[in-house]
Design a protein around this motif. Structure first.
Motif, PDB file in Angstrom:
ATOM      1  N   ALA A 120       0.840  -1.163   0.108  1.00 57.21           N
ATOM      2  CA  ALA A 120       0.097   0.111  -0.029  1.00 57.21           C
ATOM      3  C   ALA A 120       0.746   1.212  -0.059  1.00 57.21           C
ATOM      4  O   ALA A 120       0.579   2.324  -0.757  1.00 57.21           O
ATOM      5  CB  ALA A 120      -0.854  -0.038   1.404  1.00 57.21           C
ATOM      6  N   ALA A 147       2.367   1.578  -3.578  1.00 57.58           N
ATOM      7  CA  ALA A 147       1.377   2.040  -4.463  1.00 57.58           C
ATOM      8  C   ALA A 147       0.976   3.491  -4.300  1.00 57.58           C
ATOM      9  O   ALA A 147       0.703   4.239  -5.401  1.00 57.58           O
ATOM     10  CB  ALA A 147       0.273   1.136  -4.245  1.00 57.58           C
ATOM     11  N   GLY A 148       1.046   3.869  -3.059  1.00 60.47           N
ATOM     12  CA  GLY A 148       0.695   5.229  -2.784  1.00 60.47           C
ATOM     13  C   GLY A 148       1.823   6.232  -3.516  1.00 60.47           C
ATOM     14  O   GLY A 148       1.427   7.259  -3.831  1.00 60.47           O
ATOM     15  N   TRP A 163      -2.395   2.503  -9.892  1.00 59.69           N
ATOM     16  CA  TRP A 163      -1.889   2.278  -8.778  1.00 59.69           C
ATOM     17  C   TRP A 163      -2.904   2.474  -7.503  1.00 59.69           C
ATOM     18  O   TRP A 163      -2.788   2.043  -6.480  1.00 59.69           O
ATOM     19  CB  TRP A 163      -0.552   3.208  -8.335  1.00 59.69           C
ATOM     20  CG  TRP A 163       0.582   2.687  -9.428  1.00 59.69           C
ATOM     21  CD1 TRP A 163       0.941   3.282 -10.373  1.00 59.69           C
ATOM     22  CD2 TRP A 163       1.094   1.202  -9.143  1.00 59.69           C
ATOM     23  NE1 TRP A 163       1.846   2.319 -10.827  1.00 59.69           N
ATOM     24  CE2 TRP A 163       2.163   1.280 -10.110  1.00 59.69           C
ATOM     25  CE3 TRP A 163       1.266   0.561  -8.043  1.00 59.69           C
ATOM     26  CZ2 TRP A 163       3.179   0.286 -10.058  1.00 59.69           C
ATOM     27  CZ3 TRP A 163       2.044  -0.466  -8.051  1.00 59.69           C
ATOM     28  CH2 TRP A 163       2.932  -0.666  -8.929  1.00 59.69           C
ATOM     29  N   GLN A 209      -3.380   0.140  -4.377  1.00 55.50           N
ATOM     30  CA  GLN A 209      -3.356   0.585  -2.890  1.00 55.50           C
ATOM     31  C   GLN A 209      -4.809   0.255  -2.032  1.00 55.50           C
ATOM     32  O   GLN A 209      -4.630  -0.179  -1.294  1.00 55.50           O
ATOM     33  CB  GLN A 209      -3.301   2.039  -2.954  1.00 55.50           C
ATOM     34  CG  GLN A 209      -2.986   2.747  -1.648  1.00 55.50           C
ATOM     35  CD  GLN A 209      -2.739   4.203  -1.500  1.00 55.50           C
ATOM     36  OE1 GLN A 209      -3.165   4.913  -2.568  1.00 55.50           O
ATOM     37  NE2 GLN A 209      -2.099   4.574  -0.608  1.00 55.50           N
TER      38      GLN A 209
END
Length: 64
Positions: free
Chosen positions: A19, A22-23, A43, A47
């Protein structure tokens, strides 16, 4: 801590790391210099799925 709880904690920590990654990638995607250079990975969706996996595995690990 049982083996099942340990594996759920490992899944939760991997989901947390995913996460965060992806952030960071979503942040970079929104601020790219070339607006036509769009990647193929969404993304934000990655996330959200990682955060859901984190919540579920964390809840089950703490409950059991």
């Amino acid at each position: 801590m049982s083996d099942a709880q340990a594996s759920l904690v490992a899944i939760a920590s991997l989901a947390f790391a995913l996460a965060l990654f992806a952030g960071w990638r979503a942040h970079r995607r929104t601020r790219r210099a070339d607006p036509d250079a769009v990647g193929w990975v969404d993304w934000t969706l990655v996330q959200v799925v990682a955060l859901i996996a984190l919540a579920v595995s964390g809840y089950v690990a703490l409950k059991g």
